[in-house]
Structures are given as C-alpha cells and as structure tokens.
Design a protein around this motif. Structure first.
Motif, PDB file in Angstrom:
ATOM      1  N   ASP A 181       0.760  -1.351   0.023  1.00 14.00           N
ATOM      2  CA  ASP A 181       0.086   0.018  -0.018  1.00 14.00           C
ATOM      3  C   ASP A 181       0.918   1.177   0.022  1.00 14.00           C
ATOM      4  O   ASP A 181       1.911   1.234   0.516  1.00 14.00           O
ATOM      5  CB  ASP A 181      -0.925   0.150   1.326  1.00 14.00           C
ATOM      6  N   ASP A 182       0.306   2.248  -0.404  1.00 14.73           N
ATOM      7  CA  ASP A 182       0.986   3.752  -0.512  1.00 14.73           C
ATOM      8  C   ASP A 182       2.243   3.547  -0.805  1.00 14.73           C
ATOM      9  O   ASP A 182       3.145   4.188  -0.588  1.00 14.73           O
ATOM     10  CB  ASP A 182       1.188   4.195   0.857  1.00 14.73           C
ATOM     11  N   PHE A 183       2.475   2.902  -2.245  1.00 15.12           N
ATOM     12  CA  PHE A 183       3.824   2.752  -2.829  1.00 15.12           C
ATOM     13  C   PHE A 183       4.285   3.885  -3.027  1.00 15.12           C
ATOM     14  O   PHE A 183       3.708   4.867  -3.836  1.00 15.12           O
ATOM     15  CB  PHE A 183       3.699   1.695  -3.893  1.00 15.12           C
ATOM     16  N   ILE A 203      -0.147   2.370  -6.073  1.00 17.59           N
ATOM     17  CA  ILE A 203       0.257   3.721  -6.240  1.00 17.59           C
ATOM     18  C   ILE A 203       0.032   4.900  -5.347  1.00 17.59           C
ATOM     19  O   ILE A 203      -1.304   5.128  -5.616  1.00 17.59           O
ATOM     20  CB  ILE A 203       0.356   4.058  -7.445  1.00 17.59           C
ATOM     21  N   ASP A 204       0.556   5.275  -4.412  1.00 14.68           N
ATOM     22  CA  ASP A 204      -0.126   6.394  -3.644  1.00 14.68           C
ATOM     23  C   ASP A 204      -0.635   7.422  -4.173  1.00 14.68           C
ATOM     24  O   ASP A 204      -0.176   7.985  -5.175  1.00 14.68           O
ATOM     25  CB  ASP A 204       1.060   6.775  -2.588  1.00 14.68           C
ATOM     26  N   ARG A 205      -1.787   7.960  -3.565  1.00 15.47           N
ATOM     27  CA  ARG A 205      -2.409   8.992  -4.454  1.00 15.47           C
ATOM     28  C   ARG A 205      -1.583  10.348  -4.267  1.00 15.47           C
ATOM     29  O   ARG A 205      -2.172  11.101  -5.297  1.00 15.47           O
ATOM     30  CB  ARG A 205      -3.920   9.224  -3.587  1.00 15.47           C
ATOM     31  N   ALA A 237      -3.892   2.142  -8.990  1.00 18.39           N
ATOM     32  CA  ALA A 237      -3.572   3.703  -8.833  1.00 18.39           C
ATOM     33  C   ALA A 237      -4.640   4.005  -8.021  1.00 18.39           C
ATOM     34  O   ALA A 237      -5.947   3.814  -8.265  1.00 18.39           O
ATOM     35  CB  ALA A 237      -3.861   4.430 -10.188  1.00 18.39           C
ATOM     36  N   GLU A 238      -4.148   4.623  -6.765  1.00 20.59           N
ATOM     37  CA  GLU A 238      -5.141   5.176  -5.764  1.00 20.59           C
ATOM     38  C   GLU A 238      -5.453   6.669  -5.703  1.00 20.59           C
ATOM     39  O   GLU A 238      -4.715   7.351  -6.595  1.00 20.59           O
ATOM     40  CB  GLU A 238      -4.404   5.226  -4.288  1.00 20.59           C
ATOM     41  N   GLY A 239      -6.606   6.968  -5.498  1.00 16.95           N
ATOM     42  CA  GLY A 239      -7.057   8.291  -5.576  1.00 16.95           C
ATOM     43  C   GLY A 239      -7.112   8.937  -6.815  1.00 16.95           C
ATOM     44  O   GLY A 239      -6.920  10.228  -6.871  1.00 16.95           O
TER      45      GLY A 239
HETATM   46 MG    MG Z   1      -2.746   6.093   2.060  1.00 19.81          MG
END
Ligand code: MG
Ligand code: C2E
Ligand code: MG
Ligand code: MG
Length: 293
Positions: A181-183, A203-205, A237-239
């Motif tokens: 997480d939060d790479f 991939i972190d936002r 891909a996050e966020g």
């Molecule tokens: Mg996070």
C-alpha cells in the motif's frame, strides 16, 4: 536571571507536553470505549479494472461514529495514536471480523472472484497468533482465502521483520494475497517488490493527484506501472479524482484504479446495489486517450 528564564521555559514546555500526552491518553481510552460500544463501522471503496470498467474488488475502510463530536471520524484521527500501542491490534481484529462477515456476503452477491481488501497494521502482522486466528475466522465465515487480500505498508516489513515475514509467508501459502500500500511514500520500496508474497502494488495518491500537471509524477507513475508489469505484479492507482487521470492511467495500461471519481467509500449494501446495477460501463466508453510522453 538567564537560568530562571530557561527554567520557566522548560516548565512551560513540559506542561505543554504533559497536556498533549493527557489528550492522547484520553483519546485512546475513548477509542477503547468506542470499540466496546460498537461505534466503529466499515465502508467499502470499490476497485475497478481500468480496461473494462468492471468492479473487481473493494477496500474496507474504518469509520468512527463519534457520539461526543456527533460526526463520523476518519482513520487519520484515530489510527496513528492507536498504532503507538497495542490498541491497533484490537482495532485490526475488529476490522477483520467485520470485513470477513461482509466479505462473505459480497462474494455471494457479486461473484466468486471478488476481492475484499483489508488494511493490516505493522504491529498486527508481527503478532504470533495471527495466522491461526485468521484461518479459524475464514473457516467460521466460510470464506475462501482467495477472496481476501491484505494491504500492508513498507513499515510493516521493516520493524521486527522476521516475525512479519514469517506470518506473511504462512498466510500467503494459504492463499491470502498481499498488496504493498501507499507505494512510493515509504522507504526501501523496491526492496519489497522482490518479495514473492506480494502480488499487487498500490501507487499512492500523492503521485496520482497532480499526475497531469507534474511531469515528474507522470514519469514516476508511468515507470511504476511498467515496473509492476515487468515483475508480473498487479498495479492499482489510488486516489483517482477525475476523468483525465483515468484516461492517463488507461493509456499507460495501469490495470486497476480506485478513487472518488470512480466511486466513494460506501456501505456494504450500497456496494452490492452498485455491483448489481452495473453502473461502471460508462468508464469504458471513453474514446481516445492522450498518449503524449
Ligand atoms: Mg494512503
Ligand atoms: P489507505 O489504505 O491508503 O486508504 C485509502 C484512503 O484514501 C482512504 O482514506 C480513502 O477514503 C482515501 N481515498 C480514496 N480515494 C480517494 C480520492 O479520490 N481522493 C482522496 N483525497 N482520497 C481518497 P481513509 O478512509 O481516510 O483512510 C486513511 C488510511 O487509514 C488508509 O489509507 C489506511 O492506511 C488507514 N486505514 C483505514 N482503515 C483502516 C483499518 O481498518 N485498519 C488499519 N490498520 N488502517 C486503516
Ligand atoms: Mg489501503
Ligand atoms: Mg493506500
């Protein structure tokens, strides 16, 4: 006189520290009470296959309905202070219990390949009894390990790494999947990509948020997507907050996406409703994608 001033300074300093500490203690005991009083609940944020727009899974996110502040509080307000003590383990156990209960229903209603992702804290991953306890819960809820995914951060593998790696290995051998997480926001990231228990990178936002205006972020995201593919890892891909980000990520063949633009965190029942309505087909109707750089 100088000595006196210094002294009063440090007295004030330690008073302020004392107050911050008392506040922290008070918050911790409120969190403990909240666990006992059932003030916590889960929301689920869908994850999508960016090529087809199909919902492929969802991440459980913890919420606290605080009756004193009379509002729903987000994890940023209570997870960090809990992570400093074993309180986080109590929280994690609660989350896993609720998540597995929901997960069985989600899998039944949405499909046998639906993945339920749960955030697992560093402390909890190191806990001796974790695998056995989990296997018991999975059996009790009649859930297949293949429907469960844990999201861990690099910090989980740094402190007391031996215990963490041992558990990681046992859980993974049993069929539970792991995401990093939060790479990109932690340390020694690339190190952990080599670990064979991890099959997904998120991939972190931070990188997604200005991906269109920051050339450097574009380069990082493009490279991480490519790196994941080369390593045979899935990549999320996050966020994602707008359609241009979706288009960018699809053009780079990022396999999965999660973000407010696609869907906000919601109740289990809303998630089931959403899956049934097939509301995400429109993601796939976007025609041309920018293919500069
Ligand atoms: Mg996070
Ligand atoms: P995370 O695991 O990286 O979770 C994603 C966070 O990004 C969630 O915040 C989610 O609501 C938020 N998010 C998703 N899409 C967007 C978007 O498009 N824009 C923006 N601005 N934000 C978006 P949330 O729920 O506040 O959780 C924050 C963090 O708290 C999580 O980060 C995770 O590290 C932790 N956390 C949440 N639930 C749990 C839990 O049950 N157990 C543990 N140990 N940690 C948890
Ligand atoms: Mg997460
Ligand atoms: Mg994350």
């Amino acid at each position: 006189r100088e000595a006196k001033r210094t002294q009063s300074h440090s007295v004030r300093y330690s008073q302020a520290l004392g107050e911050a500490y008392r506040e922290k203690l008070a918050l911790r005991s409120r969190i403990e009470a909240a666990l006992e009083n059932g003030e916590f609940f889960l929301e689920w944020q869908p994850q999508f296959d960016l090529a087809t727009g199909r919902m492929v899974g969802a991440e459980a996110l913890l919420r606290w309905r605080d009756p004193v502040l009379n509002k729903v509080r987000l994890p940023g307000e209570f997870i960090p202070v809990s992570e400093e003590t074993n309180l986080i383990i109590l929280i994690d156990r609660y989350v896993i219990g609720e998540a597995l209960k929901d997960a069985r229903q989600l899998v039944q209603e949405i499909g046998p390949r639906f993945e339920c992702a749960v955030n697992l804290s560093a402390k909890h991953l190191q806990e001796q009894g974790l695998p056995d306890r989990l296997f018991e819960s999975l059996a009790a809820f009649g859930l297949s390990p293949s429907n469960l995914r844990f999201e861990i951060t690099e910090s989980a593998l740094i402190h007391d790494a031996r215990a963490a790696f041992g558990n990681l290995d046992r859980l993974n051998k049993a069929g539970i999947k792991f995401s990093l997480d939060d790479f990109g926001t932690g340390y020694a990231s690339l190190n952990f990509l080599v670990n064979s228990c991890i099959d997904q990178v998120k991939i972190d936002r931070f990188f997604i948020s200005d991906v269109l205006t920051s050339e450097r972020k574009r380069a990082v995201v493009t490279s991480v997507v490519e790196l994941s593919a080369r390593l045979g890892l899935d990549c999320v891909a996050e966020g994602i907050e707008d359609q241009q980000q979706v288009d960018f990520l699809r053009a780079r063949q990022c396999p999965r996406g999660q973000g407010f633009h696609l869907a906000k965190p919601m109740s289990r029942d809303d998630l089931i409703g959403l899956a049934r309505s097939g509301a995400f087909a429109d993601l796939t109707t976007v025609g041309e994608f920018a293919s500069d750089d």
